[in-house]
Motif scaffolding. Sequence first.
Motif, short mmCIF file in Angstrom:
data_model
loop_
_atom_site.label_atom_id
_atom_site.label_comp_id
_atom_site.label_asym_id
_atom_site.label_seq_id
_atom_site.Cartn_x
_atom_site.Cartn_y
_atom_site.Cartn_z
N PHE A 137 13.23 5.35 61.67
CA PHE A 137 12.51 5.52 62.94
C PHE A 137 11.42 6.58 62.83
O PHE A 137 10.28 6.40 63.30
CB PHE A 137 13.48 5.90 64.06
CG PHE A 137 14.34 4.77 64.54
CD1 PHE A 137 13.78 3.65 65.12
CD2 PHE A 137 15.72 4.82 64.43
CE1 PHE A 137 14.56 2.60 65.56
CE2 PHE A 137 16.51 3.78 64.88
CZ PHE A 137 15.93 2.66 65.44
N PHE A 138 11.75 7.72 62.22
CA PHE A 138 10.83 8.86 62.15
C PHE A 138 9.55 8.50 61.40
O PHE A 138 8.45 8.79 61.86
CB PHE A 138 11.55 10.02 61.46
CG PHE A 138 10.79 11.32 61.45
CD1 PHE A 138 10.90 12.21 62.50
CD2 PHE A 138 9.98 11.67 60.37
CE1 PHE A 138 10.21 13.42 62.50
CE2 PHE A 138 9.28 12.87 60.35
CZ PHE A 138 9.40 13.75 61.42
N PHE A 139 9.68 7.85 60.25
CA PHE A 139 8.51 7.59 59.41
C PHE A 139 7.79 6.28 59.78
O PHE A 139 6.56 6.22 59.70
CB PHE A 139 8.91 7.59 57.94
CG PHE A 139 9.20 8.96 57.41
CD1 PHE A 139 8.17 9.80 57.03
CD2 PHE A 139 10.51 9.43 57.34
CE1 PHE A 139 8.44 11.09 56.56
CE2 PHE A 139 10.78 10.71 56.87
CZ PHE A 139 9.75 11.54 56.49
N THR A 140 8.53 5.26 60.19
CA THR A 140 7.87 4.00 60.54
C THR A 140 7.02 4.15 61.78
O THR A 140 5.92 3.58 61.87
CB THR A 140 8.92 2.88 60.73
OG1 THR A 140 9.76 2.81 59.59
CG2 THR A 140 8.23 1.54 60.92
N ALA A 141 7.51 4.92 62.77
CA ALA A 141 6.73 5.12 63.99
C ALA A 141 5.40 5.82 63.69
O ALA A 141 4.36 5.51 64.28
CB ALA A 141 7.54 5.94 64.99
N GLN A 142 5.43 6.78 62.76
CA GLN A 142 4.18 7.46 62.39
C GLN A 142 3.28 6.54 61.56
O GLN A 142 2.05 6.59 61.69
CB GLN A 142 4.51 8.73 61.60
CG GLN A 142 5.20 9.80 62.43
CD GLN A 142 5.42 11.07 61.63
OE1 GLN A 142 4.47 11.80 61.33
NE2 GLN A 142 6.66 11.33 61.27
N TYR A 143 3.90 5.72 60.71
CA TYR A 143 3.12 4.82 59.84
C TYR A 143 2.28 3.86 60.67
O TYR A 143 1.07 3.72 60.43
CB TYR A 143 4.07 4.05 58.92
CG TYR A 143 3.37 2.99 58.10
CD1 TYR A 143 2.78 3.31 56.89
CD2 TYR A 143 3.28 1.68 58.54
CE1 TYR A 143 2.12 2.35 56.12
CE2 TYR A 143 2.64 0.70 57.80
CZ TYR A 143 2.05 1.04 56.59
OH TYR A 143 1.40 0.09 55.86
N VAL A 144 2.87 3.18 61.64
CA VAL A 144 2.12 2.16 62.38
C VAL A 144 1.02 2.78 63.23
O VAL A 144 0.00 2.14 63.50
CB VAL A 144 3.06 1.28 63.23
CG1 VAL A 144 4.01 0.49 62.35
CG2 VAL A 144 3.83 2.10 64.26
N GLN A 145 1.21 4.03 63.65
CA GLN A 145 0.15 4.67 64.44
C GLN A 145 -0.98 5.22 63.57
O GLN A 145 -2.15 5.13 63.94
CB GLN A 145 0.75 5.81 65.28
CG GLN A 145 1.66 5.32 66.40
CD GLN A 145 2.20 6.45 67.26
OE1 GLN A 145 1.49 7.04 68.06
NE2 GLN A 145 3.48 6.74 67.10
#
Length: 445
Positions: A262-270
């Motif tokens: 959750f922590f890294f994927t949310a930042q990746y897509v943004q």
Amino acid sequence: MVILDNSIVFTGLPQIRSDMGFSETGLSWITNAYVLVFGGLLLLGARAGDLFGHRRVFLFSLVVFSLASFLVGAAPSQWCLIGARALQGVGAAVLAPSALSLLTRSFTEGRARNRAMAAYGAVAGLGAAFGLVVGGLVADLISWRAGFFLNVPVGIAMVVLAVRFLPETERQDGRFDIAGALLATAGSTAVVFGIVNAADLGWTAPATLMPLMAGAGLLGAFVAVERRAVQPIVPLRLFASRERSGAYLTRMLYMGAMIGFFFFTAQYVQSVYHWTPSQAGLAFLPMTLVNFVLAVQVPRLLERVSRPKVLLTGVCLTTAGMVWLSRLDLHTPYLTGVALPMVLIGAGQGLALAPMTSSGVDGVAPADAGAGSGLVNTVHQIGSALSLSILTAAAATVSTDDEAADIAARSGAALTGSAVLLALAVLAVGILIVPSRATRNERSL
């Protein structure tokens, strides 16, 4: 409410970093301050339910959690925000085990409890994913702060409903194991602090080694105190069951991998796709929908297939999805590189959470219901904090000359770490849980 609130943070992280000037490793403390206090005090919170009644402490913790949520939303500085998140952890540490204890006391082992745990797991999974959507929408339309203010009216509504519908449980005589709670919290915090420092200073720096050694010493002292305590917050007899011990280890590894996801994927897509927070929240829908659909089918599935097989299938599916997702880079397309792996991850989580929880609480004596429920939640939160620190430290070793490329490379490295944690969880299920359940079935025959 508890899980949703943690996931609301993830889609707001880029805004929070921009508004308040957090560094990459400093940003992890927004999550770690919450999960460390949550995990460290969970055992004490569970004991509070045994001593004062689970309904009474449930209501008290709702008030604390709602107030802390307001303070997070109103925080004027980095340290105020982190402090308010820690206070949220205090409320959650009492709220979560009280809720689980009320469930385990209300449903007997077998079909009834399997259905209750499936509902519990479905709501937990839905809360985590729904928090991403809600957090993204309010961050887009209003501010990242608004997501935390939402907890105030929700908390008030829950107090009203709890007073009307929840029965009080019997109070037990006893006392708090304050020394055990303080040692558990201080030890786990010191270990996480050392791991976070490693990301900036290296593994051989004194500021890294000293907290790690202090944390190991404090946790060793915690075990010694629990062995001698008349009423320990962690009765060591809870580990006598091989299946329960396997469930604790599996949960620590599994939830540690998921918080990294959750922590890294949310930042990746943004940062890589340049999506808004609300688009980032909606990006998790493939996982959310599949997770919920399968989670509600788990009780029927458990009537035909053994619990360890369902759990093993769920963890294997999650592992396969995480390995696929970890291959992302700066040019990964959303559909085939993110959405489809999320389908596997959602399917795995939907299958895994309920049997994982049931294996962690089955066979616990009524007198240990609070401690048993608290330990399930404790390994969840401590595993999340430790894993996020390790994954953040691993991600920090990757650096390029471009911010988006940095985040893509760091996300790939961190998600590879999550895949490794899940592979270890598969081994834990296969070695500890599957054989122990087979042995129990043989004995019952």
